[in-house]
Design a protein around this motif. Structure first.
Motif: not given
Ligand code: 3HC
Length: 687
Positions: A475-476, A479-480, A482, A523, A533, A535-536, A662, A665
């Motif tokens: 997930e992390e 995240r990067q 995106y 999501r 936290r 999300y994009s 962001e 994160a």
């Protein structure tokens, strides 16, 4: 003493004796050399037999030793010189396995006899190395350039019978191998592989170089290996041996070999978790699999492949019949493709039965639930199973996200409940996350870990948390990926950068393969659970267009033929428009930045998993990424990479990135700070 010595008549029998696999550390090679020299000097000895005690001849040089200062093959090479100088016949007797440096010792002997079925090979390439004790010179002399390249570039072992055909082994032994070798030695003469001439084979060398060029991370080792083999027919033996030694030492110090050796050792260490007793996989003979979907079917195939009886249960007759048909076809196609015999395929098919009533789980030693991913549904299944199965049966859930403890509480014996998170396709992917509930009994964990091994899987124990080890980190990482798109990268650039670095598939291509809809629903849930936290929105925009990935023919890419991703200019435009909507001025994002941010996200979350006690050791985290998410074993795993980068550097970069967009994160995990303060690395937590 690492060598057991005996004498049968006028034959000295020297057996390597360093359990469990007769690995040859420098001290062992020195011992063997002394024994060989003593036997050569003993006038009562006419010939020498070299063998191995225990389950195999030798697995080669001691891999654990390579990280120590006095590594390298100096003592092994000295042993080879002593064998080459032997004026009495030396016969190697192989059984079980003769691999790497083990086979190199055998090739320096004058003759080789082998017990039926012995596995013989030079697998050094799988450790990012080449055979460094004469293998690149003696193997081509015995089997020719083309066959030698084939064996050393694949690293795959061949059976003793094939080795006879290839000219590597002189005779298959009947009865007791040692007695057979002693009898063989009676008529043996002195004959050295090094004295043979190798016929040059330019075509084989050329096609080997072409194949090596396609192997990215493995290429340097392959090219060095090919150079050495070429030298077997162009240089004199001693010069070629010196060149081989040089190349070996260079590769030993390479990052790729370091990663591969870590991956090799970690794969074995994951099974030995402190506090978990060694289990017996044979306690599971009959397994009930509940749910005939893709997962249930894949799990059933994996269990049948490992020799178990499987009852596949689904209350819906149609999907059940379809799954049974698919499983049979898969097993039969294994035989059609020559991977297993027709008889074996039939015996696997015969061990499958199907039922549309949970009561059919009654005789099972283990039940694996793979029903719809919904807590209430799973709890209901576990409650009912509690009334059906034997009180000692183990109950497993294949959940990928749900709370295993909440599922366990529905069952009468939560100490017998465990999570078994298979990765799709379950009969192919090697990773098995074994989820330890708060009340799972250690003995049950031990049994399930043994089952993983029996199934040829790499079982990694994870504690209970949302996403377990792998998906929580993924997930992390995503995240990067995106955020990088929002800031200036385009999908193909992100994917290509990560693939170039060493992932089988880039993150966006992975999501297209897995199905975008799954991530979408996660999501939506997270947006409620963890509003802090964010999300994009980019992947949501993709989903809103119904572009759920490969199965929909479109995702981040187009899939006109169902599988091969094709660039879609419309998606690039959507990404660019999204940046504008956010008011972000797009900038040039380099591949190095993509790799760094994605990797740091993995490392930071991996550290948090260690802090939380979800992952026991950094090596467990590493194995999840190598076997479940396509990270090249040459990279060792994210935590291994962190050590390579240097934890002080990792911390500094996290601090710097956490001041950016962001940045929350990247707030550094306290464990990283602690290790830096103490001057330690992640490897120190593996010991
Ligand atoms: N060095 C050190 N330890 C080794 C080893 C080696 N070469 N090979 C295996 N081991 C250890 C394993 O780490 C494991 O240890 P553990 O019990 O503490 O976990 C134990 O031996 C048993 O190994 P496996 O669990 O893998 O047992 P299996 O029975 O499944 O397999 C095997 C046995 C086929 C020998 C397999 O272990 C194997 O393939 N080993 C690696 C062989 C190899 O790569 N050899 C090349 C070494 S490099 C070299 O020789 C350089 C030379 O050219 C100079």
């Amino acid at each position: 003493m690492a060598v057991a010595i005996s004498k049968i008549g006028d034959v000295a029998v020297l057996l390597l004796d360093t359990p469990p696999v007769n690995a040859v550390a420098p001290a062992v090679a020195e011992d063997l050399m002394r024994c060989v020299q003593a036997a050569l000097a003993d006038p009562a000895v006419r010939a020498i037999v070299l063998g191995g005690a225990g389950k195999g001849f030798s697995a080669g040089a001691d891999i654990a030793d390579f990280d120590r200062a006095e590594a390298g093959g100096a003592s092994m090479r000295a042993l080879m010189v002593a064998l080459d100088a032997a004026a009495k016949p030396v016969v190697a007797v192989l059984h079980g396995f003769a691999l790497g440096g083990g086979l190199e010792i055998a090739m320096a002997a004058h003759w080789r006899v082998a017990a039926p079925g012995t596995q013989i090979g030079l697998p050094e390439i799988n450790l990012g190395l080449l055979p460094g004790a004469g293998g690149t010179q003696r193997l081509p002399r015995l089997v020719g350039v083309a066959k030698a390249l084939d064996m050393m570039m694949s690293g795959a072992a061949i059976g003793a019978e094939a080795a006879v055909v290839a000219g590597l082994v002189d005779e298959i032994t009947q009865g007791d191998p040692i007695a057979a070798a002693v009898a063989f030695a009676a008529g043996a003469t002195v004959r050295r592989a090094r004295d043979r001439v190798v016929a040059a084979d330019g075509a084989a060398i050329e096609s080997a170089r072409a194949a090596a060029a396609k192997r990215r991370l493995r290429m340097p080792a392959l090219l060095a290996l090919i150079d050495c083999v070429e030298a077997a027919s162009t240089l004199d033996f001693d010069a070629a041996i010196a060149a081989e030694a040089d190349r070996f030492d260079t590769l030993l110090a390479s990052a790729a070999s370091g990663g591969l050796r870590h991956a090799f050792m970690a794969e074995r260490a994951v099974a030995r978790l402190p506090g978990i007793p060694k289990g017996d996989a044979m306690v599971f003979e009959t397994v009930a699999v509940i749910g005939a979907g893709t997962m249930g079917s894949g799990i059933a195939i994996a269990l049948l492949d490992a020799g178990m009886h499987v009852v596949l249960i689904d209350l819906r007759p149609e999907p059940l019949a379809a799954a049974a048909g698919k499983i049979r076809r898969t097993l039969e196609s294994q035989a059609e493709r020559g991977r297993i015999s027709a008889d074996l395929a039939q015996s696997r098919v015969a061990r499958l039965s199907v039922a549309s009533d949970l009561a059919a789980a009654a005789p099972a030693d283990l039940v694996i639930e793979a029903v719809f991913e919904d807590l209430a549904v799973k709890r209901a299944v576990f409650a009912e199973l509690g009334r059906i199965v034997r009180p000692d049966a183990v109950l497993a859930s294949n959940t990928s996200t749900l709370d295993v403890d909440a599922i366990a509480r529905a069952a009468p014996g939560p100490e017998r409940v465990v999570g078994l998170h298979f990765f799709s396709p379950a009969n192919i992917m090697r990773l098995l996350e074994v989820i330890r509930g708060a009340r799972t009994a250690p003995v049950v964990l031990g049994q399930v870990m043994a089952l993983a091994r029996r199934m040829g899987k790499v079982g990694v124990v994870s504690g209970v948390c949302d996403g377990f080890i792998g998906n929580r980190m993924f997930e992390e990482y995503l995240r990067q990926a995106y955020l990088l798109l929002e800031e200036g990268a385009l999908p193909a650039q992100v994917d290509d950068a990560m693939e170039q670095w060493g992932f089988a598939l880039g993150p966006l291509r992975v999501m297209d393969l897995a199905g975008q809809d799954i991530g979408w629903s996660i999501r939506k849930r997270r947006a409620v659970e963890q509003p802090e936290r964010p999300y994009s929105r980019l992947p949501d925009l993709i989903c809103e267009q119904g572009r759920f990935g490969q199965k929909a023919g479109a995702g981040w890419y187009l899939y006109p033929d169902g599988r091969k991703p094709l660039h879609d200019a419309g998606i690039d435009a959507l990404v660019v428009a999204h940046s504008a909507m956010l008011g972000l001025a797009r900038r040039a994002v380099g591949d190095a930045e993509i790799v760094e941010r994605c990797l740091l996200a993995l490392i930071n979350e991996g550290a948090r998993l260690l802090e939380d006690g979800i992952a026991a050791r950094p090596l467990d985290v590493d194995q999840v990424w190598v076997h479940g998410y396509g990270m090249a074993p040459e990279r060792g795993g994210p935590m291994f990479q962190a050590d390579r980068m240097g934890l002080a550097h990792v911390l500094e970069r996290l601090v710097s990135l956490s001041a950016g967009r962001e940045g929350w994160a990247f707030r550094p995990a306290p464990l990283i700070r602690k290790l830096v303060d103490e001057g330690r690395d992640f490897a120190s937590l593996n010991r």
